[in-house]
Enzyme design. Structure first.
Site, PDB file in Angstrom:
ATOM      1  CB  SER A  13     -32.003 -14.383  48.950  1.00  0.00           C
ATOM      2  OG  SER A  13     -32.518 -14.219  47.523  1.00  0.00           O
ATOM      3  CB  ALA A  80     -38.761  -1.294  50.419  1.00  0.00           C
ATOM      4  CG  HIS A 237     -38.427  -0.027  46.532  1.00  0.00           C
ATOM      5  ND1 HIS A 237     -39.854   0.180  46.848  1.00  0.00           N
ATOM      6  CD2 HIS A 237     -38.197  -1.322  46.812  1.00  0.00           C
ATOM      7  CE1 HIS A 237     -40.350  -0.955  46.899  1.00  0.00           C
ATOM      8  NE2 HIS A 237     -39.612  -1.941  47.183  1.00  0.00           N
ATOM      9  CG  ASP A 238     -35.826  -4.584  45.651  1.00  0.00           C
ATOM     10  OD1 ASP A 238     -36.807  -4.145  45.799  1.00  0.00           O
ATOM     11  OD2 ASP A 238     -35.225  -5.637  46.194  1.00  0.00           O
ATOM     12  CB  THR A 260     -37.586 -12.253  47.718  1.00  0.00           C
ATOM     13  OG1 THR A 260     -36.393 -12.812  47.543  1.00  0.00           O
ATOM     14  CG2 THR A 260     -37.985 -12.498  48.991  1.00  0.00           C
ATOM     15  CG  ASN A 297     -45.344  -6.384  48.762  1.00  0.00           C
ATOM     16  OD1 ASN A 297     -44.873  -7.159  48.471  1.00  0.00           O
ATOM     17  ND2 ASN A 297     -44.849  -5.731  50.119  1.00  0.00           N
ATOM     18  CD  GLN A 305     -36.271 -16.576  46.841  1.00  0.00           C
ATOM     19  OE1 GLN A 305     -36.525 -16.050  47.951  1.00  0.00           O
ATOM     20  NE2 GLN A 305     -36.175 -15.870  45.710  1.00  0.00           N
TER      21      GLN A 305
END
Length: 470
Positions: A13, A80, A237-238, A260, A297, A305
């Site tokens: 985002s 990712a 990958h964050d 997110t 996940n 959001q």
């Protein structure tokens, strides 16, 4: 003043450029540039605008020159699973799809006709998510096979942007594991699996570890931004970068990388690819220094959001938390991992419809909608930690919330209550910090991951939330 390092942290985002330096033993951050991000809807397809994103990367780098704060190195992390296919002239083939696009519907069954789901998990250790790259590539093979035929190089988005900066193509390991195409033992692409699926194995480059040098900026980029620096692989990958920044003092703390998405898990030295883990939908994503992120996940703050955007961003997240807290007694809950919340046309209506469909009280006000989302997230965290403890056959005492969700005090209190664990919240900019940590370890400013985490603990404010007695 110490050396500057630049982290380009691009989320689904928004994106930001963060300069980091070590001063008096503490890591200091300076946000120098920020930009909006999001998938564009073109004829019903959800796509990434890679040209605009790369221009924003360059714009933020120019800011370093304006401030006269030239980094010795820089690195890029993103979300990712998304990627580009390049032809012989290094041009992108087809569209650059976003993971929320619906083209992967039914592609899981096409994959399982070739390799059963149970065997796939045993080989890769990656949880099933319909947007995983393995299913995205099956959509390409099914719908636009000519793009696979022409493809010479496969690059995930951070690798692609760093190729544009340096002219060098390097594939990073942690993001690579999210594709569901990597062998967790070798740490390389599972080429036999790739061949069985009918994807060209020649387009996959050997995976490299965080800390690998990609190269200098091209002369063209140097001219545009006004300086040269090294480009270095972070854990691109964050979530892998965020988990690096977990200021844990114990070896096996549970974390929630909260943004997110909410990624809830632990670090392990080996992948756990057993049937119990598959049934519980745990994944084994690659982490820094050959570690594994054994996690689940969870849909995360995407839901709130989306509601905020539907309200034209009239309220801050802090205000939405306050409104939700006033409606804490609202009884309804949703399954935050239900596919209906992945990419609805309107999240508010989807939450209401879910409650209506399941015979629960339908939320009407913004506070009630927010309460349902936050309470449902915390409930999911509680259920996940119980499955985690069952799979690991041990009890955990604390949870580290890192990333943007660390600032959601109401959700953190709910999490402490639902899990009956102490919650440590912070740092909020965990992904950018982890990006910088990989560069600083490479640059010998920090000795190793343990020293870097100690530095994070001493550099940033960590808030504590304790469960109330039931």
């Amino acid at each position: 003043m110490g050396k500057y390092y630049l982290a380009v942290d691009i989320g689904a985002s928004s994106g930001r450029h963060m300069l980091g330096t070590i001063e008096n033993g503490k890591l200091t951050l300076e946000e120098i540039y920020r930009f909006e991000n999001g998938m564009t809807n073109e004829d019903g397809k959800l796509l990434w605008d890679t040209k605009r994103l790369f221009q924003e990367i360059v714009n933020g780098m120019k800011r370093c020159k304006e401030l006269d704060k030239i980094p010795v190195s820089m690195s890029i992390d993103t979300w990712a699973v998304d990627y580009v296919l390049l032809d012989e002239q290094d041009q992108i083939l087809g569209d650059t799809f976003g993971y929320r696009d619906g083209r992967t519907t039914g592609m899981d069954q096409k994959v399982y006709e070739i390799i059963p789901e149970k065997e796939l998990y045993q080989r890769t250790g990656i949880q099933k998510q319909i947007f995983n790259t393995i299913y995205q590539l099956m959509a390409v093979k099914t719908n636009t096979p000519e793009n696979l035929t022409k493809a010479k190089t496969y690059l995930m988005l951070p690798d692609y942007f760093q190729f544009l900066l340096t002219g060098n193509k390097v594939s990073e390991y942690t993001n690579g594991t999210s594709t569901q195409l990597v062998d967790p033992v070798s740490g390389q692409w599972d080429l036999e699996l790739i061949e069985r699926l009918g994807y060209p194995k020649e387009m996959f480059l050997p995976l490299q570890m965080p800390g690998t040098e990609v190269g200098d900026l091209t002369e063209e980029i140097q001219t545009e931004v006004g300086f040269n620096c090294k480009v270095v692989l972070c854990a691109s990958h964050d979530t892998a970068s965020a988990v690096m920044a977990m200021p844990a003092r114990e070896e096996d703390a549970i974390y929630i990388s909260s943004g997110t998405w909410s990624l809830m898990g632990i670090e392990k030295e080996t992948a756990q690819c057993d049937e119990e883990s598959r049934q519980a939908n745990f994944t084994n994503e690659g982490g820094y220094d050959h570690r594994f992120r054994y996690l689940k996940n969870i849909m995360g703050l995407w839901m709130i959001q989306s509601v905020r955007h539907e309200l034209k961003d009239a309220y801050s997240f802090a205000e939405l938390c306050e409104m939700a807290e006033k409606c804490s007694d609202f009884p309804s809950r949703v399954d935050v991992n239900d596919d209906c919340f992945l990419a609805p046309e309107n999240m508010t209506r989807e939450v209401q419809e879910y409650c209506r469909r399941t015979g629960q009280k339908v939320p009407e006000t913004t506070g009630e909608i927010a309460a349902v989302i936050y309470q449902s997230l915390a409930k999911c965290y509680g259920e996940t930690i119980r499955k985690m403890e069952q799979s690991q056959k041990k009890q955990y005492t604390s949870i580290h919330v890192i990333g943007g969700g660390a600032n959601a005090g109401y959700l953190n209190r709910l999490t402490a209550q639902q899990t009956q664990k102490i919650v440590y919240a912070g740092p909020g900019e965990a992904t950018a910090i982890g990006n910088l940590m990989a560069q600083m370890i490479k640059g010998k400013e920090l000795a190793d991951l343990a020293e870097a985490r100690k530095c994070v603990y001493e550099s940033f404010d960590i808030k504590t939330y304790r469960p109330e007695n039931k």
